[in-house]
Structures are given as C-alpha cells and as structure tokens.
Scaffold this active site. Structure first.
Site, PDB file in Angstrom:
ATOM      1  N   GLU A 240     159.446  32.414  96.800  1.00  0.00           N
ATOM      2  CA  GLU A 240     159.554  31.045  97.329  1.00  0.00           C
ATOM      3  C   GLU A 240     158.167  30.457  97.214  1.00  0.00           C
ATOM      4  O   GLU A 240     157.251  30.842  97.940  1.00  0.00           O
ATOM      5  CB  GLU A 240     160.055  31.072  98.778  1.00  0.00           C
ATOM      6  CG  GLU A 240     160.492  29.694  99.285  1.00  0.00           C
ATOM      7  CD  GLU A 240     159.386  28.910  99.957  1.00  0.00           C
ATOM      8  OE1 GLU A 240     158.777  28.046  99.264  1.00  0.00           O
ATOM      9  OE2 GLU A 240     159.128  29.149 101.136  1.00  0.00           O
TER      10      GLU A 240
ATOM     11  N   CYS B 150     156.238  23.874 102.681  1.00  0.00           N
ATOM     12  CA  CYS B 150     156.725  23.874 101.295  1.00  0.00           C
ATOM     13  C   CYS B 150     157.807  22.828 101.091  1.00  0.00           C
ATOM     14  O   CYS B 150     157.888  22.196 100.037  1.00  0.00           O
ATOM     15  CB  CYS B 150     157.261  25.263 100.929  1.00  0.00           C
ATOM     16  SG  CYS B 150     156.010  26.556 100.912  1.00  0.00           S
TER      17      CYS B 150
END
Length: 464
Positions: free
Chosen positions: A229, A263
């Site tokens: 990720e 993020c």
C-alpha cells in the site's frame, strides 16, 4: 537507521532506541518460526480469536495512552488519535467475530468428485510499516495474521519507536504467545536479509513508492508473496449539483486530517466549472480557519508535520510548484513558530508540465483543477500515476455511480471522504500498490488456499 522519539511540536528529542542486534533478530525469527510449527498456528482457531477479543478491549482501555504517544511522537491530534484507536479496536473485534467464518472450507462443484479449498497459515510474515497511523497500520496486518495463525515480525518507522513497543506489549498482554508478534528496531539492510530468509513466507509494506519498489523487488527475487500500500493522489470530485458547503466542509477535513499526512487524503480537487468559484471560496475560508497548535490541546485543528525532514520536503515541493507556474491561493509556507508546521495551502493553475501535477503532497496542501464536464473529470482523475482512493460529491448519486466505475482507483466513496472500516477491503492500483487489507478479502492474502479432492472414480487428465 536511527530510532528516536522527537516531539514535532516542541522539536525536542526525548529518547533514543538502540537497534536490535543480529543475534536478537535471529532469536526473534527462530521463535516466530517455532510458533508457526506449533499447535498455536496449526490448531484450533478459538485461542487466537480470544487474543483478538482481548486486544480489542485493551485498545479501548489504553486509548488515552496510545493517543498521547502518537501526539508526542508524530504530531497526531489527540482526538484523531483516539479515533484511530477506536478503529483499531473495531478491526480486532471484527476478525474475532468473523475470521472463523471467513476461513471455513469452501466447497467446489466438480465432475471429478468432492472438492473443497482449505485455508492454512503459510508461515512467518514480515510487516514494514510507516509512522502516519502508528497503530492502525500495524493492526490491519497483524489482526488477520493472528486469526490465520501467521506469526509476524514488524519493523516500524524510525520516528515512532515508542508506539511500536506499546503495541507489542499490548499484544502480549492480550495473551498472545512469544513469537506471535515481535517488534524489531532494524535497518533497511536487515529487512532485505530477512526477506531472503526461508523462514519468512510473506511481506506486507505500507510506505513510499521507493520503499515499495525495493521490498517488492526483493520479495519477487525470493519468490515470496507481498502486498503493497503505497502513495496516493486521491481525487475529490465536486459535481455541479453537489451541496457545495457540505462538500467544502468535508473536503477541508479530508485534506487537513493528520496534517494532511494520509495516503487516502483528498489531494487533487476536481471541480465542475459551474461551481468551481463557489467551492473554492468556501474551501479557502475553511482552510484559513484552521487552528495550528499543540496536538495535545483539544482546541487545535491542525498539528505539525511528523518531522523536520517532512517539513523540508514539503516546502521544496511547494516552492518548485510555484516556480513552475502554480498560483498560491492561501498558505504556501512554514509559519514563523516552533514546531514542524506548514500553513494550510491551496494551489491552482497547475499545468501538466508542472512537476506538482503528478506528485503526492504529504501535508496540508491541496491542488485544485477545474473540469468542463464529466468526461473531463474522468480524464483528469485518471491522469495520475496513482490509484488508491477517491471521493465524488454529487446530488445525483446515479451520475456519481457512473463516474465511480470510470475512475481508475482501488476505492471510490460517494458523498463522503475516503475512509477505512474493518469490513471494507483497502488497497489500490497503479503505483499505489497491490493486494488488499481488511475485510474478508484481506484475511486471505497470506493463506495457503489448499485444494483437496476426493475422486468419485472418474479418470482425470494429468496436467501441470
């Protein structure tokens, strides 16, 4: 690498941590591998789920301690830290309640006979995790791993060593045996060595594109499963029929939460031209109203960045964007005060040849683009190297659904900010990485999906 606690609000260093020695790393790996081969991993799931239930309770009980640790190590507002711990407690409880069902054998209809897929642990995992959500990043890998029976060694970011040790102790206090979850203060070189060890069977990383590339390369070299990720440049789309004030309020929070160091934060605001001026005016007013201050003060709405390096990097990015033609609507610099703060910032007029166009700004900086219609929105949204999440604000949700199917990301949220819940698979595409965490999908990333067939007597062709 250096492991130390340095308060980003006061800029004062409070503690240094020694790296683990080679002997300590070997002992940790040997203990984890031995646990994998024991009844703890190979036997009944019930004792492991009991640990998860206890973890959930302890997370709730220790919420204040953990939130304060995050505030003083990486600058997260205590209210947001408490929210992170609430989510983590929910993740542990979710897998405690649902993992047994998720991991049940799956029957398959076959002409050959009776067939089913079993789910088994694969071995010791290595998790490499970042500082921006010091507990959440850990638990979304570790909770499903405990349920499955995969022991985990984790290397946390160098600026949150105290959070790392607090989490390891919490797992121990929840009843997990030695080796189930182990915190290691180690270098990147040691991570590479660990990936090469036959006892490590999977690697999960959340972090930068550069770190992901190195870990994925090393894992693939050793033919090991990995999940990544990585970065994101998520869109926040506002259509011409949206509730502008509501969208501006959510958009502000989606850009400023955790000082913009998320993020899945809203980073690229794509506005339909009919409402662009109205949204920008409301958005600017909301950004200007942010209260910079101590993360431990409940009245603060924007804390500092996590480190001096983070502040320096963001400053250089913004300066380069402006030098290449971007317009600063508000903010654009470090305020004159102690702490690693950066002003809430809005940039417009970002052409495709501006380096900022394809970059991720990991801080309270929003890029604003104006689109003429839905096709133009999709073009702008997909003109990115990243594809993690995104949001669409609209009055007509059918129209928003149609746009969501066209946007190239792992997640799209309509009329809400991109978020995370225990039951929702989390992950992206393109340079945002691969694999999924959380939900019933995430728990099966690191399992042996073993096929078992009992023949009905028919002859099958040999292949392979």
């Amino acid at each position: 690498m250096a492991y130390r606690t340095l308060n980003p609000f006061t800029e004062e260093r409070t503690k240094d941590y020694a790296e683990h020695t080679d002997a300590q790393v070997e002992a940790a790996l040997a203990t984890a591998d031995a646990l994998f081969r024991s009844d703890w991993s190979q036997g009944d799931i019930a004792p492991r789920l009991k640990v998860l239930s206890r973890m959930s309770a302890l997370l709730t009980e220790r919420s204040d301690v953990l939130a304060q640790a995050m505030a003083t190590e990486m600058g997260k507002l205590v209210e947001q830290g408490a929210g992170e711990i609430e989510l983590c407690a929910g993740i542990a409880a979710y897998y405690a309640a649902n993992a047994a069902e998720f991991l049940k054998p799956e029957r398959i209809e076959s002409d050959l006979g009776e067939a089913w897929v079993q789910h088994h642990p694969i071995g010791v995992l290595l998790a490499v995790e970042p500082w921006n959500f010091p507990i959440y990043q850990l638990i979304r890998v570790i909770a499903p791993a405990i349920a499955v029976g995969n022991p985990v060694l984790f290397k946390h970011a160098g600026i949150v060593p105290h959070c790392a040790e607090l989490f390891e102790q919490l797992v121990r206090d929840a009843g997990a045996p030695e080796g189930a979850v182990t915190n290691l203060y180690v270098s990147s070189d040691t991570v590479a060595e660990l990936i090469g060890d036959d006892r490590i069977q999977g690697v999960a990383l959340t972090g930068s594109e550069e770190a992901g590339s190195k870990v994925a390369s090393r894992a693939s070299e050793k033919l090991k499963k990995s999940t990544l990720e990585l970065g994101g440049a998520d869109v926040f789309v506002v259509l011409d029929d949206a509730d502008i004030q509501a969208a501006a309020e959510v958009g502000t929070q989606a850009r400023l939460a955790n000082a913009g160091q998320v993020c899945t934060a809203a980073k690229r605001f794509i506005l339909h031209e009919k409402i662009a001026d109205a949204f920008l005016a409301a958005f600017k007013a909301n950004m200007a109203a942010a209260v910079l201050g101590d993360p431990l003060d409940a009245t603060t709405t924007l804390g500092p960045l996590s480190s001096g390096d983070a502040l320096e990097g963001l400053t250089k990015q913004v300066d380069a964007a402006v030098a290449a033609g971007a317009t600063v609507v508000i903010g654009g610099k470090r305020p004159e005060r102690t702490g690693f703060f950066f002003e809430p910032t809005i940039l417009t007029d970002i052409d495709r040849d501006n380096p900022a166009y394809f970059q991720e700004f990991f801080g309270p900086v929003a890029m604003v683009h104006v689109a003429k219609d839905d096709d133009d929105i999709v073009r702008l949204a997909n003109d990115s190297r990243y594809g993690l999440g995104g949001s669409i604000f609209a009055g007509d949700t059918d129209r928003a659904r149609a746009l969501a199917t066209r946007i190239e990301t792992g997640m799209v949220f309509i009329n809400t900010a991109t978020t995370s819940m225990p039951e929702l698979p989390f992950g992206g595409v393109k340079r945002s990485g691969y694999g999924r965490e959380l939900g019933d999908v995430g728990i099966k990333e690191f399992v042996n999906r073993k096929l078992v067939v009992v023949s009905s007597g028919k002859t099958a062709q040999t292949v392979g």
